[in-house]
Enzyme design. Structure first.
Site, mmCIF file in Angstrom:
data_model
loop_
_atom_site.group_PDB
_atom_site.id
_atom_site.type_symbol
_atom_site.label_atom_id
_atom_site.label_comp_id
_atom_site.label_asym_id
_atom_site.label_seq_id
_atom_site.Cartn_x
_atom_site.Cartn_y
_atom_site.Cartn_z
ATOM 1 N N LYS A 107 1.246 -1.044 -0.063
ATOM 2 C CA LYS A 107 0.128 -0.177 -0.091
ATOM 3 C C LYS A 107 0.634 1.099 0.416
ATOM 4 O O LYS A 107 1.683 1.217 0.720
ATOM 5 C CB LYS A 107 -0.837 -0.107 1.263
HETATM 6 P P1 NAD Z 1 -13.003 8.285 -2.930
HETATM 7 O O1 NAD Z 1 -12.118 8.904 -2.231
HETATM 8 O O2 NAD Z 1 -13.910 7.980 -4.052
HETATM 9 O O3 NAD Z 1 -14.619 8.504 -1.335
HETATM 10 C C1 NAD Z 1 -14.625 8.980 -0.700
HETATM 11 C C2 NAD Z 1 -15.564 9.679 0.362
HETATM 12 O O4 NAD Z 1 -15.976 9.214 1.330
HETATM 13 C C3 NAD Z 1 -15.657 10.544 -0.550
HETATM 14 O O5 NAD Z 1 -16.815 10.864 -1.278
HETATM 15 C C4 NAD Z 1 -15.522 11.492 1.059
HETATM 16 O O6 NAD Z 1 -16.137 12.977 1.336
HETATM 17 C C5 NAD Z 1 -16.381 11.096 2.028
HETATM 18 N N1 NAD Z 1 -15.690 11.129 3.348
HETATM 19 C C6 NAD Z 1 -15.083 10.926 3.666
HETATM 20 N N2 NAD Z 1 -14.236 11.353 5.016
HETATM 21 C C7 NAD Z 1 -15.719 10.790 4.989
HETATM 22 C C8 NAD Z 1 -16.133 11.627 6.376
HETATM 23 N N3 NAD Z 1 -15.726 11.314 7.671
HETATM 24 N N4 NAD Z 1 -17.547 10.629 6.878
HETATM 25 C C9 NAD Z 1 -18.212 10.638 5.613
HETATM 26 N N5 NAD Z 1 -17.224 10.845 4.722
HETATM 27 C C10 NAD Z 1 -16.857 11.151 4.077
HETATM 28 O O7 NAD Z 1 -12.396 7.058 -1.889
HETATM 29 P P2 NAD Z 1 -12.993 5.745 -2.386
HETATM 30 O O8 NAD Z 1 -12.287 5.029 -3.584
HETATM 31 O O9 NAD Z 1 -14.718 5.454 -3.117
HETATM 32 O O10 NAD Z 1 -12.138 4.569 -0.919
HETATM 33 C C11 NAD Z 1 -12.714 4.541 -0.380
HETATM 34 C C12 NAD Z 1 -12.398 3.532 0.785
HETATM 35 O O11 NAD Z 1 -12.835 2.154 0.166
HETATM 36 C C13 NAD Z 1 -11.245 3.205 1.142
HETATM 37 O O12 NAD Z 1 -11.214 3.143 2.382
HETATM 38 C C14 NAD Z 1 -10.901 3.232 0.528
HETATM 39 O O13 NAD Z 1 -9.917 2.252 0.938
HETATM 40 C C15 NAD Z 1 -11.740 1.775 0.198
HETATM 41 N N6 NAD Z 1 -11.127 1.042 -0.962
HETATM 42 C C16 NAD Z 1 -11.346 1.983 -2.287
HETATM 43 C C17 NAD Z 1 -11.214 1.289 -3.819
HETATM 44 C C18 NAD Z 1 -11.316 1.011 -4.864
HETATM 45 O O14 NAD Z 1 -11.277 0.765 -5.487
HETATM 46 N N7 NAD Z 1 -11.342 2.405 -4.955
HETATM 47 C C19 NAD Z 1 -10.887 -0.276 -3.356
HETATM 48 C C20 NAD Z 1 -10.877 -0.669 -2.065
HETATM 49 C C21 NAD Z 1 -11.229 -0.308 -0.964
#
Ligand code: NAD
Length: 476
Positions: A107
Site C-alpha cells: 500500500k
Molecule cells: P473516494 O475518495 O472516492 O471517496 C471517499 C468518500 O468519502 C468521499 O466522497 C468523501 O467526501 C467521503 N468522506 C471522507 N471522509 C468522510 C467522513 N469522515 N465522513 C463521511 N464521508 C467522508 O474514495 P474511495 O476510492 O471510494 O475509497 C473509500 C474507501 O474504500 C477507502 O477506505 C478505500 O481504502 C476503500 N477501497 C477503495 C477501493 C477503490 O477501488 N477505490 C478499493 C478497495 C477499498
C-alpha cells in the site's frame, strides 16, 4: 465509554489477525513472519510550486512478498501515515489471498490534500512521487503494482503509467506497472465501478443463504431493504447506485463529510452525487432531511449499513449505539477491533473489508493480465461464440418450419442469446465468480467450525492458511 483507549488502525488489524491465528496450528515462527510488515519506505521530496519548494512525505509499504508482484492502492490524504499504510498493506495481503489474486500485499500513500492543488500541480507532484518509487522498483510490473485509493483515480494512475514508461522506454510490459488506468491508457472496462460492484455481488451472495440471513435476523431478498451508506465516493456511490437501481434496495441515508441526508422513502443516489459535485457536500440537497452531525446517522435504524469512506468510524464509543443488523465494510478498516467486539456481542453480522471491497483488486488483476497479454478480453472468442449461437438458432427455426411446429422464440431472447460477451460482460462475470467463491470459502469455515462465530475470523483463517501454504511451498 469515553475513557476507553482505541487501538491504532495497525493494532486493530493485528488484534483481528491474532484472534484468527489463535485458532490455527501454524509452525513456530511462521505466524510472526506472516504478521509483520516486510518493509516500509518513506520518501520526502521537494517540488517547486508557486515560486517555492514544497516538501511532501510519501510511503510505500510492502507487507508480504509470498507472491509477486505485490499489490495495493496509493492514497492521497492528509491523514496518511506509516501506521495506516502498514495496516492497509497487511489487509491487502489477506484480501489478495482470500479472492485468489496472485499478489502479495502492499500500500502507498502521500500526505497531501489534493483539493489544495491545481491539476497541473498535482501532476507534477504525482510524477515526482512516482519517480521516487519507480527508481527503487516500488512501482514495477513484476514487483509492485499500485492502484487507485482514496483521493486518487484514473488520472493519477495514467500519470504514473506514463512516468514509468518514460523511465523504462524498452519495457514492453510497462503498462502493467499500475492498474486503474483510463480505458484509452491501458485500462479495462468495469474497473471504476469494480469495488462498488463487488459490494453488490457480495450482498447478493449473502442473501442467497437463509442461514446467513437468519444470523443477522434478516429475511427475503435485497428488494426493499433499507440501506445507509457513508461516503458517496467511488466505492460508496457505485454500491448504492447498483443496489438501488438493480436490486430494489432503498438508500434511506447518505453520510458525507459535511453531514448526512435521511429519507425513509429512499434517496436518488445519482442526484445526490450531482449535488455533491456541484456544491462540495450534501448540505442544501432538496430532498430528505439534512443532519449536520453526520456520524450520528450511523446509529439510525436500517437493514444494512455500508461504511464506504474511511477507517475507524465505528469504534468502541459508538458501537453500543449501532443498531444495524448487517454491516458490510466497503471501506478498509471502518470497524475497529474494539467496535468489532461490541458489535459481535450484540449479534450484528459484519461482512469484513478484506472480502467486501475486494472487487477493486480483482478487476485490477484482470487489467494487469490484459496488459501483459496485450489483448482485450473477448477479442478472439466473441464473434465465434456468436456464430455458434446463430447456428443453433437457425437449426431450431429450420426444425420448427420443417415439422410445422410453429415455434417462435420469445422477444428479446434471440438478441440476448446471440450477443457474444465483450470485455465488460467478461469482467463482471469474473468478478461475480470471484466474490461468490470467496464468500463460499468464508461461510464454509464460519458454519463448519464450532470455534468460529463470525465472518471476519473465517476470512482471516482462509487467507492466512493460503499465505502459510505459499510460504511453505517456497521452503520457508
Ligand atoms: P473516494 O475518495 O472516492 O471517496 C471517499 C468518500 O468519502 C468521499 O466522497 C468523501 O467526501 C467521503 N468522506 C471522507 N471522509 C468522510 C467522513 N469522515 N465522513 C463521511 N464521508 C467522508 O474514495 P474511495 O476510492 O471510494 O475509497 C473509500 C474507501 O474504500 C477507502 O477506505 C478505500 O481504502 C476503500 N477501497 C477503495 C477501493 C477503490 O477501488 N477505490 C478499493 C478497495 C477499498
Amino acid at each position: 465509554m469515553e475513557h476507553l483507549q482505541e487501538p491504532s488502525f495497525r493494532q486493530s488489524v493485528d488484534l483481528m489477525f491474532n484472534r484468527a491465528v489463535a485458532l490455527m496450528d501454524l509452525p513456530p515462527g511462521l505466524e510472526e513472519k506472516i504478521r509483520v510488515c516486510n518493509a516500509t519506505y518513506t520518501v520526502r521530496f521537494g517540488v517547486r510550486l508557486r515560486g517555492q519548494i514544497q516538501t511532501f512525505t510519501g510511503y510505500r509499504s510492502v507487507h508480504s512478498e509470498h507472491m509477486e508482484p505485490v499489490k495495493g492502492g496509493i492514497r492521497f490524504a492528509m491523514s496518511v501515515n506509516q501506521d495506516e499504510v502498514e495496516a492497509l498493506a497487511a489487509l491487502m495481503t489477506y484480501k489478495c489471498a482470500l479472492v485468489e489474486t496472485p499478489f502479495g500485499g502492499s500500500k502507498g500513500g502521500l500526505r497531501i490534500d489534493p483539493r489544495e492543488y491545481e491539476e497541473y500541480e498535482l501532476e507534477r507532484i504525482t510524477r515526482r512521487f512516482a519517480y521516487e518509487l519507480i527508481k527503487r522498483d516500488l512501482i514495477n510490473p513484476s514487483q509492485n503494482v499500485p492502484a487507485p485509493d482514496m483521493g486518487t483515480g484514473e488520472r493519477e494512475m495514467a500519470w504514473i503509467a506514463d512516468q514509468y514508461a518514460r523511465m523504462n522506454t524498452t519495457d514492453i510490459n510497462s503498462r502493467a506497472c499500475v492498474t486503474g488506468k483510463p480505458l484509452n491508457g491501458g485500462g479495462i472496462q468495469g474497473r471504476v465501478e469494480a469495488t462498488g460492484r463487488g459490494v453488490q455481488y457480495a450482498l447478493r451472495e449473502f442473501f442467497r443463504y437463509d442461514e446467513d440471513k437468519a444470523a443477522a435476523g434478516l429475511t427475503g431478498t435485497l428488494d426493499g431493504k433499507r440501506i445507509i451508506v457513508q461516503g458517496l465516493g467511488n466505492v460508496g456511490y457505485h454500491a448504492a447506485q447498483f443496489l438501488s437501481t438493480e436490486d430494489g434496495a432503498l438508500i434511506i441515508g447518505i453520510i458525507e463529510h459535511d453531514g448526512a441526508l435521511i429519507d425513509p422513502k429512499g434517496l436518488n443516489v445519482d442526484e445526490v452525487r450531482a449535488h455533491i459535485a456541484a456544491t462540495g457536500g450534501v448540505k442544501g440537497y432538496n430532498q430528505g432531511t439534512y443532519v449536520a452531525e453526520g456520524l450520528r446517522v450511523l446509529e439510525h435504524e436500517c437493514d444494512i449499513l455500508i461504511p464506504a469512506a474511511i477507517e475507524g468510524v465505528i469504534n468502541m464509543h459508538n458501537a453500543p449505539r449501532i443498531v444495524a443488523p448487517l454491516i458490510i465494510e466497503a471501506a478498509n478498516g471502518p470497524v475497529t477491533a474494539g467496535g468489532d467486539e461490541i458489535l459481535r456481542q450484540k449479534g450484528c453480522v459484519i461482512i469484513p473489508d478484506m472480502f467486501a471491497n475486494a472487487g477493486g483488486v480483482t478487476v485490477s488483476y484482470f487489467e494487469w493480465v490484459k496488459n501483459l497479454s496485450h489483448i482485450r478480453f473477448g477479442r478472439m472468442q466473441r464473434r465465434q461464440e456468436e456464430s455458434r449461437h446463430q447456428a443453433l438458432i437457425d437449426e431450431l427455426e429450420r426444425l420448427s418450419a420443417d415439422k410445422g411446429l410453429g415455434w417462435t422464440l420469445s422477444p428479446g431472447f434471440k438478441d440476448q442469446y446471440l450477443r457474444g460477451a465483450g470485455e465488460l460482460e467478461l469482467v463482471r462475470s469474473g468478478l461475480d465468480d470471484t466474490m461468490r467463491a470467496a464468500y463460499q470459502a468464508m461461510r464454509h469455515v464460519w458454519h463448519e467450525r464450532d470455534d468460529v462465530t463470525d465472518l471476519r475470523v473465517a476470512a482471516y483463517l482462509v487467507s492466512i492458511d493460503r499465505v502459510a501454504k505459499a510460504y511453505r511451498a517456497k521452503g520457508l
